[in-house]
Write a protein that holds these residues in place. Structure first.
Motif, PDB file in Angstrom:
ATOM      1  N   LEU A 397      51.954  44.648  43.842  1.00 13.97           N
ATOM      2  CA  LEU A 397      50.729  43.943  44.237  1.00 13.97           C
ATOM      3  C   LEU A 397      50.935  42.466  43.893  1.00 13.97           C
ATOM      4  O   LEU A 397      50.892  42.080  42.722  1.00 13.97           O
ATOM      5  N   ALA A 398      51.186  41.670  44.926  1.00 14.53           N
ATOM      6  CA  ALA A 398      51.592  40.274  44.726  1.00 14.53           C
ATOM      7  C   ALA A 398      50.508  39.299  45.154  1.00 14.53           C
ATOM      8  O   ALA A 398      50.805  38.195  45.610  1.00 14.53           O
ATOM      9  N   ASP A 399      49.265  39.693  45.001  1.00 16.35           N
ATOM     10  CA  ASP A 399      48.162  38.795  45.361  1.00 16.35           C
ATOM     11  C   ASP A 399      48.223  37.510  44.550  1.00 16.35           C
ATOM     12  O   ASP A 399      48.714  37.492  43.420  1.00 16.35           O
ATOM     13  N   ASP A 400      47.696  36.462  45.156  1.00 15.88           N
ATOM     14  CA  ASP A 400      47.603  35.161  44.496  1.00 15.88           C
ATOM     15  C   ASP A 400      46.928  35.297  43.130  1.00 15.88           C
ATOM     16  O   ASP A 400      46.098  36.184  42.919  1.00 15.88           O
ATOM     17  N   MET A 401      47.304  34.397  42.226  1.00 17.90           N
ATOM     18  CA  MET A 401      46.646  34.364  40.931  1.00 17.90           C
ATOM     19  C   MET A 401      45.142  34.189  41.107  1.00 17.90           C
ATOM     20  O   MET A 401      44.692  33.352  41.887  1.00 17.90           O
ATOM     21  N   GLY A 402      44.368  35.005  40.411  1.00 18.45           N
ATOM     22  CA  GLY A 402      42.930  34.872  40.456  1.00 18.45           C
ATOM     23  C   GLY A 402      42.227  35.742  41.466  1.00 18.45           C
ATOM     24  O   GLY A 402      41.002  35.701  41.569  1.00 18.45           O
ATOM     25  N   LEU A 403      42.970  36.543  42.238  1.00 26.24           N
ATOM     26  CA  LEU A 403      42.339  37.398  43.235  1.00 26.24           C
ATOM     27  C   LEU A 403      41.969  38.770  42.684  1.00 26.24           C
ATOM     28  O   LEU A 403      41.488  39.624  43.421  1.00 26.24           O
ATOM     29  N   GLY A 404      42.192  38.998  41.405  1.00 22.87           N
ATOM     30  CA  GLY A 404      41.700  40.228  40.801  1.00 22.87           C
ATOM     31  C   GLY A 404      42.622  41.413  40.917  1.00 22.87           C
ATOM     32  O   GLY A 404      42.201  42.516  41.273  1.00 22.87           O
ATOM     33  N   LYS A 405      43.902  41.216  40.599  1.00 20.31           N
ATOM     34  CA  LYS A 405      44.838  42.345  40.591  1.00 20.31           C
ATOM     35  C   LYS A 405      44.483  43.335  39.484  1.00 20.31           C
ATOM     36  O   LYS A 405      44.635  44.549  39.655  1.00 20.31           O
ATOM     37  N   THR A 406      44.001  42.815  38.353  1.00 17.70           N
ATOM     38  CA  THR A 406      43.698  43.691  37.208  1.00 17.70           C
ATOM     39  C   THR A 406      42.570  44.669  37.512  1.00 17.70           C
ATOM     40  O   THR A 406      42.753  45.885  37.332  1.00 17.70           O
ATOM     41  N   PRO A 407      41.394  44.240  37.998  1.00 20.54           N
ATOM     42  CA  PRO A 407      40.349  45.227  38.302  1.00 20.54           C
ATOM     43  C   PRO A 407      40.747  46.204  39.397  1.00 20.54           C
ATOM     44  O   PRO A 407      40.342  47.371  39.369  1.00 20.54           O
ATOM     45  N   THR A 408      41.536  45.748  40.373  1.00 14.90           N
ATOM     46  CA  THR A 408      41.999  46.666  41.422  1.00 14.90           C
ATOM     47  C   THR A 408      42.841  47.776  40.821  1.00 14.90           C
ATOM     48  O   THR A 408      42.693  48.961  41.159  1.00 14.90           O
ATOM     49  N   THR A 409      43.730  47.409  39.899  1.00 14.36           N
ATOM     50  CA  THR A 409      44.592  48.398  39.253  1.00 14.36           C
ATOM     51  C   THR A 409      43.778  49.322  38.351  1.00 14.36           C
ATOM     52  O   THR A 409      44.031  50.528  38.293  1.00 14.36           O
ATOM     53  N   ILE A 410      42.808  48.768  37.644  1.00 15.14           N
ATOM     54  CA  ILE A 410      41.958  49.598  36.777  1.00 15.14           C
ATOM     55  C   ILE A 410      41.187  50.618  37.617  1.00 15.14           C
ATOM     56  O   ILE A 410      41.019  51.775  37.216  1.00 15.14           O
ATOM     57  N   ALA A 411      40.718  50.205  38.804  1.00 16.45           N
ATOM     58  CA  ALA A 411      40.014  51.140  39.684  1.00 16.45           C
ATOM     59  C   ALA A 411      40.922  52.303  40.077  1.00 16.45           C
ATOM     60  O   ALA A 411      40.477  53.462  40.153  1.00 16.45           O
ATOM     61  N   LEU A 412      42.207  52.014  40.316  1.00 11.33           N
ATOM     62  CA  LEU A 412      43.154  53.082  40.644  1.00 11.33           C
ATOM     63  C   LEU A 412      43.333  54.035  39.460  1.00 11.33           C
ATOM     64  O   LEU A 412      43.311  55.262  39.629  1.00 11.33           O
ATOM     65  N   LEU A 413      43.515  53.474  38.252  1.00 11.32           N
ATOM     66  CA  LEU A 413      43.687  54.321  37.061  1.00 11.32           C
ATOM     67  C   LEU A 413      42.453  55.186  36.827  1.00 11.32           C
ATOM     68  O   LEU A 413      42.565  56.360  36.454  1.00 11.32           O
ATOM     69  N   LEU A 414      41.284  54.619  37.067  1.00 11.23           N
ATOM     70  CA  LEU A 414      40.046  55.358  36.858  1.00 11.23           C
ATOM     71  C   LEU A 414      39.904  56.478  37.895  1.00 11.23           C
ATOM     72  O   LEU A 414      39.446  57.587  37.575  1.00 11.23           O
TER      73      LEU A 414
END
Length: 851
Positions: A397-414
């Motif tokens: 997941l190579a989205d630009d800095m600040g586009l919210g890679k962390t919450p997207t990944t957390i949603a997958l883990l959840l």
């Protein structure tokens, strides 16, 4: 040319008169005359030599005693127009509104599904003549319509064509000299077309087309394919891969069956059909309604292919099948001919179709347990991650800095946590400075997930496996990958996720090797990074070797097939193949794309040029003088070390003499940069804005902190690599959330350049430059990210007239390649020659302020 000029030749003794063609006669005359004129007017260079014989008579007839041509300007102008019409006959091919156009029509055949080869002698191809509108190439006036016109102007579909008959006839005459078969049609009073046999049609396509086009004619030819290759069909050995814990039970080593079929021009052929074509011995054949060129070398290739591949099938690993389907690279199939088409059936076809769709997969919603809302592009990213997770294929997941890679990944883990009964923990590896950020984000978006932080001096390794088994997510850092490798490999991980994955860009480092070892035992691997390539393409290989081991081949193989041709020669074909291979596994979105996010404010970048003080200029010139002398005398690695040391010293001088001297002396009034920074920060503070100040030197950060606190009489924060984790978290909280907190935050670019959310700042100052746009953008994006409500002002400091300005100009000239050419250090500068370095380092007059 007067008859007398045809009577004598320069080489009369050696050449018989009847052996010379009209072209030879003209060439001889022109050469003789030009030589005479040159000697007449340039005797200083060529030596005094009067023209002799016929040339002398010709020159005398043309010129007066001064060598000036004896004719009026009107006569000379008329002569020039005649000469231009002769020397540039393109006027006959085209005019202001139209040009002559030729269209090659193949023979009409009723056997669309058969192999057709017109007899070699049959003149069943037709070269038709048209007038073609210059402003609308689709408008074609047939020659018969031109000949039917009685007036001097042809009106056709609201267009006017002046003198069409004369122009068409003149154009055909010129074209006949480029393609002789046209000449036979000119015997007719009103030529409309000429008939061609298959060899002539082939010669027109291969030879005459470009010549006619370059002379101003329009040319239309039928689509002719000539590509000989292999059509490969992929088939799965099983009906579908079994699901295990929500993941397909397949690996990159899973076996895929394949068979092949020879194809010419995209049409599959049996061996018998191809042998029939070869026996026809004609260059153009029609295969199932499509005209195809068949060359002798292709026939030889096909024969060798059949001799080598008696069997029409075999087996491939899944990764080889994907390489074959995505980039048509038959690396392990050893087919021997180019792959022109890949077909698939069964679940492998479904997989390829979904890979091709990428982020256009049907978006899925975040699970009900997710405390927050995903933006539309984040939902698309979630569905993309979930799809690759389902198949067990690594994702970047190579989205630009600040586009919210962390919450997207957390949603997958959840989502996985909610769906799976027998689950394995996920391991998240991130930079030390980001561990606490992940902990807070998990608590914010997924409070139901049990999180274990394996970090810091108090961490326990003895019972790590037991602690990890009781957690849903384990957080750790890159610094511990190699140090705690034994403990980390004891656990069966469901997911291994690398945040800021550029930390493993160097494949030979211990932490990159450890990451591959840990990830190799996991069900799935993901990499989060805004810069998958910072320095060179081998960094991309390193990340993919973690995600999907061996998919891009060995490091040496990758370098020879992709990195070397792309970085050195900008090889378009290699670039296209590499993009085809990696794009299904990389999802990249940028903040500036309005289709991604429309409510982010603007980022305004500006360069701030500062002057040196006299003290700085004196130190600068002393460093340059001493260093250039040492560079001239050194070689190899010693020379490169001196160059890098020189760059470091000059940076320090440009920042402040006190940093360079390291003597603890006073700061005021001695640095142009510091003076300008103070002025600009005064304005920032005046409107209660907040600012981030980046420097790559911890000692410069310390000096800035002390000076700015004393100057403004208020606290200034400073984050660097030596700040403990708890203090780091407290600093960020105060700056981001305390309305009465400090307005200024100094950060070292290594400690604060990634992973932090500092949207309260809307000014970013780069006090000294890293000379890598990707790294500087990462630092800027601490403020320019989702949640920012103000326009962000980015100020990049440069000392005018110094090496800083020149390096910046060099990077701007090749910004398109900056990520692959300019590294995260200045090592590339060490390859410059001594003369180039002298030009780079020399101090210009405008560098020193008048003050």
């Amino acid at each position: 040319m007067p008859p007398i000029c045809r009577a004598v030749f320069r080489d009369e003794k050696d050449v018989k008169r009847d052996a010379l063609s009209p072209r030879d006669l003209l060439d001889d005359f022109l050469a003789t005359t030009i030589d005479a004129f040159a000697r007449w007017h340039a005797d200083l260079w060529l030596g005094p030599k009067e023209p002799q014989g016929v040339a002398a008579q010709w020159v005398d007839a043309l010129t007066n005693d001064d060598g000036v041509v004896k004719e009026s300007s009107a006569t000379l102008a008329a002569f020039y127009e005649q000469y231009r019409a002769w020397a540039e006959p393109i006027g006959a091919a085209s005019g202001d509104t139209f040009r002559i156009c030729f269209r090659l029509d193949p023979p009409q055949t009723a056997e669309a599904e058969e192999i057709v080869a017109p007899k070699a002698k049959a003149r069943d191809w037709s070269l038709r003549y048209f007038l073609q509108a210059n402003d609308d190439p689709s408008l074609l006036v047939p020659a018969d319509a031109v000949w039917r016109e009685r007036g001097s102007t042809l009106k056709y579909l609201n267009r006017k064509f002046d003198a069409p008959q004369e122009r068409l006839l003149a154009g055909l005459g010129l074209a006949s000299k480029m393609f002789p078969p046209i000449e036979t049609s000119l015997r007719a009073a009103r030529p409309e077309a000429c008939a061609l046999n298959v060899e002539q049609a082939y010669a027109f396509i291969r030879e005459a087309t470009l010549l006619l086009q370059s002379s101003g004619f329009g040319v239309l030819v039928p689509g002719i394919s000539s590509k000989l290759g292999v059509r490969v069909n992929l088939k799965s050995k099983k009906q579908s891969p079994q699901q295990k814990g929500g993941v397909a039970s397949l690996t990159f080593d899973s076996v895929i069956e394949y068979d092949w079929q020879l194809a010419l021009g995209g049409e599959p052929l049996s061996r018998e059909e191809f042998e029939r074509l070869a026996a026809l011995k004609v260059p153009l054949v029609q295969v199932r309604g499509q005209w195809v060129e068949i060359r002798p070398d292709q026939i030889e290739q096909a024969i060798k292919f059949w001799e080598k591949h008696a069997s029409r099938g075999g087996e491939l690993s899944l990764q080889d099948a994907l390489r074959l389907a995505l980039a048509q690279e038959p690396t392990k199939a050893n087919i021997g001919l180019p792959v022109t088409d890949v077909a698939a059936e069964g679940w492998i076809a479904d997989l390829l179709n979904e890979l091709a769709r990428g982020e256009k997969l049907k978006p899925i919603s975040a699970p009900a347990e997710f405390r927050g809302a995903l933006r539309p592009y984040q939902s698309a990213g979630l569905s993309w991650l979930a799809f690759l997770r389902q198949w067990g294929l690594g994702a970047c997941l190579a989205d630009d800095m600040g586009l919210g890679k962390t919450p997207t990944t957390i949603a997958l883990l959840l989502a996985e946590h909610a769906q799976q009964r027998q689950r394995k923990p996920a391991l998240v590896i991130c930079p030390t400075s980001v561990v606490s950020n992940w902990e807070r984000e998990l608590a914010r978006f997924a409070p139901d997930l049990r999180v274990h932080v394996h970090h810091g001096a108090a961490r326990k390794k003895d019972d790590f496996a037991a602690r990890a088994a009781q957690a849903d997510v384990v957080l750790s850092s890159y610094a511990l990958l190699h140090r705690d490798l034994d403990a980390l490999t004891q656990v069966e991980w469901g997911n291994v996720i690398l945040d800021e994955a550029q930390n493993i860009k160097n494949p030979t480092t211990k932490q990159a090797q450890a990451a591959r070892k840990i990830g190799g035992k996991a069900e799935w691997r993901a990499a989060l990074t805004g810069t998958p390539v910072e320095n060179r393409l081998t960094e991309l290989w390193s990340i993919f070797q973690f995600l999907n081991p061996d998919y891009l081949g060995s490091q040496n193989d990758f370098y020879n097939r992709f990195a070397k041709p792309i970085e050195r020669a900008n090889d378009a074909d290699a670039t296209k193949r590499l993009k085809s291979l990696v794009s299904p596994f990389i999802l990249r979105r940028v903040k500036t794309d309005p289709n991604v996010i429309s409510d982010l404010p603007e980022k305004n970048e500006m360069k701030v040029f500062c002057n040196l003080t006299k003290e700085q200029a004196t130190l600068y010139e002393a460093v340059v003088r001493d260093s250039l002398k040492r560079i001239e005398e050194a070689e190899g690695i010693v020379r490169r070390g001196i160059v890098l040391a020189t760059l470091m010293k000059l940076k320090q001088v440009c920042n402040h003499p006190a940093q360079f001297l390291g003597d603890g002396s006073a700061l005021a009034g001695r640095s142009g940069k510091l003076a300008r920074l103070t002025e600009m920060l005064e304005e920032v503070r005046g409107v209660k804005d907040r600012a981030l100040i980046f420097t790559q030197f911890a000692e410069m950060g310390t000096l800035l902190k002390a000076y700015l606190q004393e100057t403004f009489g208020e606290e200034v924060l400073f984050l660097h690599g030596g700040v403990p984790a708890k203090s780091r978290t407290k600093m960020i909280e105060r700056f981001q959330n305390d309305p009465n907190g400090p307005l200024l935050f100094i950060l070292s670019i290594k400690a604060g350049g990634t992973g932090l959310n500092l949207m309260r700042a809307n000014h970013v100052f780069h006090f000294d430059r890293w000379w890598n746009p990707a790294v500087e953008n990462q630092a800027t994006d601490r403020a320019f990210r989702i949640g920012q409500t103000k326009n962000v002002q980015v100020h990049k400091y440069l000392c005018a007239g110094t090496f800083e300005e020149k390096i910046d100009a060099m990077i701007e000239r090749k910004r398109a390649l900056a990520e692959s050419i300019v590294g995260t250090s200045e090592a590339w500068i060490t390859e410059l020659t001594t003369e180039q370095l002298r030009e780079l380092f020399v101090l210009r007059k405008e560098a020193v302020s008048d003050a």
